[in-house]
Design an enzyme around this catalytic site. Structure first.
Site, PDB file in Angstrom:
ATOM      1  N   HIS A  55       0.937  -1.190  -0.062  1.00  0.00           N
ATOM      2  CA  HIS A  55      -0.037   0.040  -0.035  1.00  0.00           C
ATOM      3  C   HIS A  55       1.061   1.301  -0.046  1.00  0.00           C
ATOM      4  O   HIS A  55       1.898   1.228   0.421  1.00  0.00           O
ATOM      5  CB  HIS A  55      -0.884  -0.124   1.260  1.00  0.00           C
ATOM      6  CG  HIS A  55      -1.918  -1.104   1.209  1.00  0.00           C
ATOM      7  ND1 HIS A  55      -3.165  -1.024   1.970  1.00  0.00           N
ATOM      8  CD2 HIS A  55      -2.123  -2.157   0.408  1.00  0.00           C
ATOM      9  CE1 HIS A  55      -3.779  -1.979   1.776  1.00  0.00           C
ATOM     10  NE2 HIS A  55      -3.251  -2.797   0.768  1.00  0.00           N
ATOM     11  N   GLU A  57       0.753   3.986   2.081  1.00  0.00           N
ATOM     12  CA  GLU A  57       1.387   4.388   3.138  1.00  0.00           C
ATOM     13  C   GLU A  57       2.539   3.397   3.659  1.00  0.00           C
ATOM     14  O   GLU A  57       3.433   4.001   4.202  1.00  0.00           O
ATOM     15  CB  GLU A  57       0.217   4.185   4.364  1.00  0.00           C
ATOM     16  CG  GLU A  57      -1.113   4.993   4.017  1.00  0.00           C
ATOM     17  CD  GLU A  57      -2.239   4.151   3.188  1.00  0.00           C
ATOM     18  OE1 GLU A  57      -3.243   4.471   3.702  1.00  0.00           O
ATOM     19  OE2 GLU A  57      -1.758   3.337   2.320  1.00  0.00           O
ATOM     20  N   CYS A  85      -6.490   1.748   5.792  1.00  0.00           N
ATOM     21  CA  CYS A  85      -6.883   0.760   6.178  1.00  0.00           C
ATOM     22  C   CYS A  85      -6.332   0.116   7.721  1.00  0.00           C
ATOM     23  O   CYS A  85      -5.474   1.041   7.919  1.00  0.00           O
ATOM     24  CB  CYS A  85      -6.710  -0.485   5.300  1.00  0.00           C
ATOM     25  SG  CYS A  85      -5.041  -1.227   4.941  1.00  0.00           S
ATOM     26  N   CYS A  88      -2.433  -0.588   7.431  1.00  0.00           N
ATOM     27  CA  CYS A  88      -1.597   0.601   7.447  1.00  0.00           C
ATOM     28  C   CYS A  88      -1.759   1.596   8.694  1.00  0.00           C
ATOM     29  O   CYS A  88      -0.813   2.205   9.191  1.00  0.00           O
ATOM     30  CB  CYS A  88      -1.997   1.430   6.170  1.00  0.00           C
ATOM     31  SG  CYS A  88      -1.660   0.726   4.581  1.00  0.00           S
TER      32      CYS A  88
END
Length: 164
Positions: A55, A57, A85, A88
């Site tokens: 992801h 992040e 999410c 993260c």
């Protein structure tokens, strides 16, 4: 736009989100800023890298940790185009990010405000400050346009496959 404003840094994250979209990844971009400088950046890449943790992040946090040579990013802020999410959010807590600025809410899997409110859980050993809605309309538009395009592409492919 002032270089120290949240809108300025979110614009940097939006550029990264658009780069994700060009690679057919869900368009999310993130930057980690410490003392007025970007020390980490990332754009979504789970599909192309076959890595469920890729992801935006996570990529930005990894890069920032390498720059400061410490897994703790004390005093740093994270700017991300979409509400993080659960995975993260957990990484954000463990990295000791000071504040998360995010653009669009994620009603399905957002774990900061939309659903789990992970940062507010008593079991979290670090409290992260949150500012939501930075350039929210632009951040949401990037996501909406991406999924609209994907739906059109799938529909066109289906029509093509059904043609005699």
């Amino acid at each position: 736009m002032c270089p120290d404003s949240p809108e300025y840094w979110m614009e940097r994250a939006l550029v990264l989100a658009n780069a994700s979209a060009e690679r057919n990844e869900v368009p999310v971009g993130a930057v980690v800023v410490l003392q007025g400088k970007v020390i980490g950046s990332g754009s979504n890449g789970p599909i192309g890298s076959n890595d469920p943790t890729a992801h935006a992040e996570i990529q930005a946090l990894r890069q920032a940790a390498q720059v400061v040579q410490n897994y703790r990013l004390v005093g740093a802020d994270l700017y991300v185009t979409l509400e993080p999410c659960a995975m993260c959010a957990g990484a954000i807590v463990h990295s000791r990010i000071n504040r998360v600025y995010f653009g669009a809410h994620e009603p399905k899997s957002g774990a900061i405000e939309s659903n789990l409110q992970l940062f507010g859980q008593a079991c979290m050993n670090h409290k992260v400050q949150v500012t939501a809605g930075i350039r929210a309309d632009q951040c949401a538009a990037v996501i909406s346009e991406f999924f609209a395009r994907r739906r059109r592409e799938k529909k066109a492919l289906k029509r093509k496959l059904l043609q005699p």
